[in-house]
Scaffold this motif. Structure first.
Motif, short mmCIF file in Angstrom:
data_model
loop_
_atom_site.label_atom_id
_atom_site.label_comp_id
_atom_site.label_asym_id
_atom_site.label_seq_id
_atom_site.Cartn_x
_atom_site.Cartn_y
_atom_site.Cartn_z
N VAL B 122 0.77 -1.28 0.24
CA VAL B 122 0.01 -0.02 0.07
C VAL B 122 0.80 1.36 -0.02
CG1 VAL B 122 -1.80 1.27 1.17
CG2 VAL B 122 -1.70 -1.17 1.22
N ILE B 126 -1.29 6.65 1.13
CA ILE B 126 -2.50 5.92 1.65
C ILE B 126 -2.42 5.23 2.91
CG2 ILE B 126 -4.33 4.26 0.91
CD1 ILE B 126 -3.46 4.87 -1.84
N ASP B 127 -1.42 4.65 3.19
CA ASP B 127 -1.38 3.83 4.30
C ASP B 127 -1.05 4.55 5.23
OD1 ASP B 127 -0.37 1.00 5.24
OD2 ASP B 127 1.39 2.34 5.97
N PRO B 129 -2.32 7.79 6.57
CA PRO B 129 -3.53 8.28 7.08
C PRO B 129 -4.45 7.12 7.15
CG PRO B 129 -3.33 8.85 4.80
CD PRO B 129 -2.18 8.15 5.26
N ALA B 130 -4.65 5.91 6.61
CA ALA B 130 -5.44 5.00 6.76
C ALA B 130 -5.43 4.29 8.05
CB ALA B 130 -5.46 3.86 5.60
N ARG B 131 -4.33 4.24 8.71
CA ARG B 131 -4.06 3.78 9.96
C ARG B 131 -4.77 4.29 11.11
NH1 ARG B 131 1.05 0.10 10.10
NH2 ARG B 131 1.64 -0.23 7.94
N TYR B 132 -4.98 5.66 10.83
CA TYR B 132 -5.74 6.20 11.83
C TYR B 132 -7.27 5.94 11.95
CZ TYR B 132 -1.71 9.36 12.50
OH TYR B 132 -0.53 9.82 12.83
N LEU B 133 -7.69 5.35 10.80
CA LEU B 133 -9.21 4.89 10.71
C LEU B 133 -9.46 4.08 11.99
CD1 LEU B 133 -11.56 5.22 8.75
CD2 LEU B 133 -10.80 3.00 7.64
N LYS B 134 -8.51 3.17 12.39
CA LYS B 134 -9.16 2.21 13.58
C LYS B 134 -9.10 3.21 14.94
CE LYS B 134 -4.22 0.96 14.51
NZ LYS B 134 -3.52 1.29 13.19
N ARG B 214 -4.08 -3.41 10.77
CA ARG B 214 -3.68 -2.04 10.60
C ARG B 214 -4.63 -1.09 10.33
NH1 ARG B 214 0.66 -2.20 5.32
NH2 ARG B 214 1.40 -4.21 5.67
N TYR B 215 -5.78 -1.14 9.80
CA TYR B 215 -6.65 -0.14 9.43
C TYR B 215 -7.86 -0.10 10.31
CZ TYR B 215 -3.79 -0.24 5.44
OH TYR B 215 -2.57 -0.21 4.54
N LEU B 216 -8.58 -1.07 10.70
CA LEU B 216 -9.83 -1.18 11.47
C LEU B 216 -9.94 -1.69 12.61
CD1 LEU B 216 -11.67 -3.00 8.17
CD2 LEU B 216 -11.45 -0.25 9.04
#
Lengths: 47, 290
Positions: B122, B126-127, B129-134, B214-216
């Motif tokens: 990834v 993208i990777d 910022p996406a990690r803050y999703l969790k 990682r993300y969720l």
């Protein structure tokens, strides 16, 4: 710096034990048990 | 067999042994799978340290994320001291080692990633910022919605479990529906949605290492808050390090090991330690060498 981190670690450890103690005193573990022994329909996608 | 290769195998099998043993330990009610029923003993008052649905027929303990939402969403909305204390205890003792060494859903993702198809890296933009999703999922679906979005009865549903959690579908929904005719007949649009979420994560896991972690995952996000202060830590000896970056290439969570070995993203699976050719990485209790 290391000492400060160690103090924080032990502080959090102590706090977590106190929270568990308060929770058990309030009977929260029984609330968890009550939920956990029934099929959670939301969790399995029934609704 | 070279020493390094032998060491690597030893470490990898240690992780796998831990994962399998823990999955079996907390899902040991085998009869439940045959009868399509769940365990109802007193051990279910105890929260397990991983994402393991309490409606899994084999589950012997309670899911901490489900329990957190239940207590927060109950009538009266009191502070969930017991569940928060349990989560903080695990977080401060081992941090995200619970994700890397104990979590059954982590094991599922690890095994799926072994399927030999081209892997996706990834892009960083993208990777990262996406990690803050969790953290957002933890805050919104696990903490805020159960507190403020109750239904007519005054009780809030467990929003994360209901709409997102793939572990509930895999460990609870599928086995229960397979074995229980009544539940199978009751399945509708929500089950289809949850199955879709599970399928997306399964296919993503084949190409990306541990996408859910990682993300969720809200539980991983919670443990990540304690990672810096946890008693169990990884250490990098910068004098021994030859900067070969093998650790970073082998890291399933794409952690910049040489810059921040105890990053909140590290799941402490030990792969970096196993591949280091000069033994610059060690692990253990803070202040001790292992």
């Amino acid at each position: 710096m290391k000492n400060k981190r160690r103090v924080i670690s032990f502080g959090i450890l102590a706090l977590s034990l106190v929270l568990i103690g308060i929770g058990v005193g309030n009977g929260e573990h029984l609330e968890v048990l009550q939920k956990a022994v029934m099929v959670c329909l939301e969790c399995i996608g029934i609704g | 067999m070279s020493g390094m290769h032998r060491n690597r195998l030893k470490r990898l099998s240690f992780q796998r042994i831990c994962q399998v043993a823990f999955a079996v330990l907390i899902n040991g009610y085998v009869v439940g799978f045959q009868k399509g029923k769940i365990y109802t003993g007193k051990s279910k008052a105890l929260c397990v340290p991983v994402l393991n649905c309490y409606s899994c027929p084999g589950a012997l303990g309670a899911c901490p994320i489900g329990s957190l939402q239940t207590v927060l969403g109950a009538r009266g909305h009191h502070i969930p001291f017991y569940v928060l204390g349990m989560l903080m205890l695990v977080g401060i003792l081992i941090g995200r080692a619970a994700c890397g060494l104990l979590c059954p859903f982590g094991l599922v993702q690890d095994l799926l990633h072994k399927i030999p198809v081209p892997k996706i890296k990834v892009p960083l933009k993208i990777d990262k910022p996406a990690r803050y999703l969790k953290y957002g999922i933890l805050l919104v679906t696990v903490l805020l919605l159960p507190l403020f979005a109750a239904d007519k009865t005054g009780i809030a549903p467990p929003y994360f479990c209901k709409y997102i959690c793939p572990a509930g579908t895999l460990e609870g929904g599928i086995p229960l529906l397979l074995a229980n005719e009544t539940l199978r007949r009751a399945a509708g649009a929500l089950f289809t949605w949850k199955l879709l979420v599970l399928l997306v994560i399964v296919f993503a896991s084949v190409c990306i290492h541990r996408p859910f972690c990682r993300y969720l995952c809200p539980l991983g996000a919670f443990y990540a808050l304690f990672q810096r202060f946890s008693f169990y830590q990884l250490r990098l000896d910068k004098e021994k390090c030859v900067d070969c970056k093998q650790c970073e290439r082998s890291c399933p969570m794409a952690v910049e090991v040489t810059r921040n070995i105890n990053s909140p993203e590290c799941i402490r699976c030990g792969k970096c330690k196993a591949v280091c050719p000069v033994g610059a990485i060690s692990s253990g209790k803070v202040g001790r060498e292992s």
